[in-house]
Design a protein around this motif. Structure first.
Motif, PDB file in Angstrom:
ATOM      1  N   PHE A 121       0.872  -0.984  -0.118  1.00  0.00           N
ATOM      2  CA  PHE A 121      -0.223  -0.330   0.089  1.00  0.00           C
ATOM      3  C   PHE A 121       0.771   1.136  -0.417  1.00  0.00           C
ATOM      4  CE2 PHE A 121      -2.125   3.415   2.689  1.00  0.00           C
ATOM      5  CZ  PHE A 121      -3.764   3.076   2.041  1.00  0.00           C
ATOM      6  N   LEU A 122       2.125   0.786   0.381  1.00  0.00           N
ATOM      7  CA  LEU A 122       2.546   2.499   0.947  1.00  0.00           C
ATOM      8  C   LEU A 122       3.302   2.228  -0.754  1.00  0.00           C
ATOM      9  CD1 LEU A 122       4.841   1.634   4.021  1.00  0.00           C
ATOM     10  CD2 LEU A 122       2.413   3.127   4.029  1.00  0.00           C
ATOM     11  N   VAL A 123       3.497   1.945  -1.039  1.00  0.00           N
ATOM     12  CA  VAL A 123       4.139   1.509  -2.657  1.00  0.00           C
ATOM     13  C   VAL A 123       3.321   2.839  -3.513  1.00  0.00           C
ATOM     14  CG1 VAL A 123       5.445   0.797  -4.546  1.00  0.00           C
ATOM     15  CG2 VAL A 123       5.779  -0.289  -2.237  1.00  0.00           C
ATOM     16  N   ALA A 124       1.995   1.783  -3.177  1.00  0.00           N
ATOM     17  CA  ALA A 124       0.929   2.560  -4.308  1.00  0.00           C
ATOM     18  C   ALA A 124       0.797   4.480  -4.185  1.00  0.00           C
ATOM     19  CB  ALA A 124      -0.568   1.834  -3.984  1.00  0.00           C
ATOM     20  N   GLU A 125       0.318   4.084  -2.651  1.00  0.00           N
ATOM     21  CA  GLU A 125       0.556   5.389  -2.643  1.00  0.00           C
ATOM     22  C   GLU A 125       0.766   6.644  -2.275  1.00  0.00           C
ATOM     23  OE1 GLU A 125      -2.756   7.670   0.460  1.00  0.00           O
ATOM     24  OE2 GLU A 125      -2.848   5.714  -1.030  1.00  0.00           O
ATOM     25  N   GLY A 126       2.125   5.907  -2.608  1.00  0.00           N
ATOM     26  CA  GLY A 126       3.480   6.971  -2.822  1.00  0.00           C
ATOM     27  C   GLY A 126       2.965   8.276  -4.012  1.00  0.00           C
ATOM     28  N   SER A 127       2.860   7.071  -4.877  1.00  0.00           N
ATOM     29  CA  SER A 127       2.574   8.357  -6.539  1.00  0.00           C
ATOM     30  C   SER A 127       0.691   8.638  -6.417  1.00  0.00           C
ATOM     31  CB  SER A 127       2.763   7.192  -7.183  1.00  0.00           C
ATOM     32  OG  SER A 127       1.408   5.997  -7.434  1.00  0.00           O
ATOM     33  N   PHE A 128       0.052   7.804  -5.406  1.00  0.00           N
ATOM     34  CA  PHE A 128      -1.414   8.241  -6.029  1.00  0.00           C
ATOM     35  C   PHE A 128      -1.808   9.330  -5.164  1.00  0.00           C
ATOM     36  CE2 PHE A 128      -5.660   7.888  -3.874  1.00  0.00           C
ATOM     37  CZ  PHE A 128      -6.362   8.352  -5.224  1.00  0.00           C
TER      38      PHE A 128
END
Length: 286
Positions: A121-128
């Motif tokens: 989630f942290l990876v996906a959230e970093g850009s979103f």
């Protein structure tokens, strides 16, 4: 039966999941959501999928709030996954869990899986998350007279704010739904969850510009509308909301008439808890 579904102020209460259940099979809706019946399972299990899902949603809510609090403190080039505070939040949330505990080996595995979901989630959230701030998590909404005699209510996993508009996000442990899972080949909706959330938010707080699912297993966002590669364009979105209003009206009318017949033609009944008792001879005909 109608009285069981009424609010204190005299309107039928409808939720997104209730509308989905009614649309799928009125008879199953009657038995499960109105009469409160359920199939008893006596199998020995070491982990409850429902409880595991509740834990996961609780952790995601706390992590999301902490990310928002850290947003102004974190430097632009610091990856979210490097924040030790997030790991602490996950541990603290799991330690505070007051629900049923699994046996120690299963609970240890559950914690490990939650940590893996959060890292993805942290990876996906970093850009979103760039350009957004959290408005609320796990917040409940209620709109009276969404249609005459009907109150719509629901609980939304997350609402973010981007500029002057709002972004709805629903977390799914595993997202089977794509466009074809949300809309049948004939153009009719098979789930009203996101359109219902849009109606609730736009009535209560403001314009919704985007609506997305987040797939916890695949670690990615799927846009229903308004964001990159949406399933539905703006014109289709209007149609989704019109269908939702129509379904709410039909559900209210059927409840008023006491019409709980199963759909015709029948859909797939393989996973229904009431398949063993669902026969035409058990139904009251008008």
């Amino acid at each position: 039966l109608r009285q069981r579904q009424m609010s204190d102020y005299g309107e039928v209460r409808v939720s997104p999941t209730g509308l989905d259940s009614w649309s799928s099979c009125r008879f199953s809706y009657l038995l499960s959501r109105v009469l409160g019946l359920r199939d008893h399972d006596y199998d020995v299990v070491y982990q409850s999928p429902r409880e595991a899902g509740v834990i996961l949603h609780r952790v995601f809510a706390e992590v999301t709030l902490e990310l928002d609090r850290l947003a102004e403190e974190r430097s632009a080039d610091e990856p979210l996954s490097h924040s030790s505070r997030i790991a602490e939040v996950v541990a603290e949330t799991l330690d505070r869990w007051q629900g049923p505990r699994f046996i120690p080996p299963v609970w240890t595995d559950q914690r490990r899986r939650v940590e893996e979901f959060v890292q993805g989630f942290l990876v996906a959230e970093g850009s979103f998350a760039q350009g957004t701030r959290i408005h609320s998590v796990e917040d409940s909404f209620e709109v009276r007279s969404i249609r005459p005699g009907v109150t719509l209510h629901g609980r939304i996993d997350r609402i973010s704010k981007r500029d002057d508009t709002f972004v709805i996000i629903d977390y799914k442990k595993r997202l089977w739904k794509k466009r074809s899972g949300m809309m049948a080949p004939d153009g009719s909706l098979t789930t009203y969850q996101i359109p219902c959330y849009v109606l609730l938010v736009e009535d209560q707080i403001g314009t919704v510009s985007e609506a997305l699912y987040y797939d916890m297993t695949a670690h990615k966002y799927e846009s229903v509308f308004g964001a990159t590669k949406p399933w539905f364009d703006d014109g289709e979105r209007v149609g989704l909301e019109a269908q939702t209003y129509a379904a709410i009206e039909q559900m209210n009318e059927a409840i008023t008439l006491g019409a709980y017949q199963p759909p015709s033609p029948r859909g797939s009944c393989q996973g229904c808890d009431f398949r063993a008792i669902c026969r035409e001879k058990y139904l009251v005909r008008q």
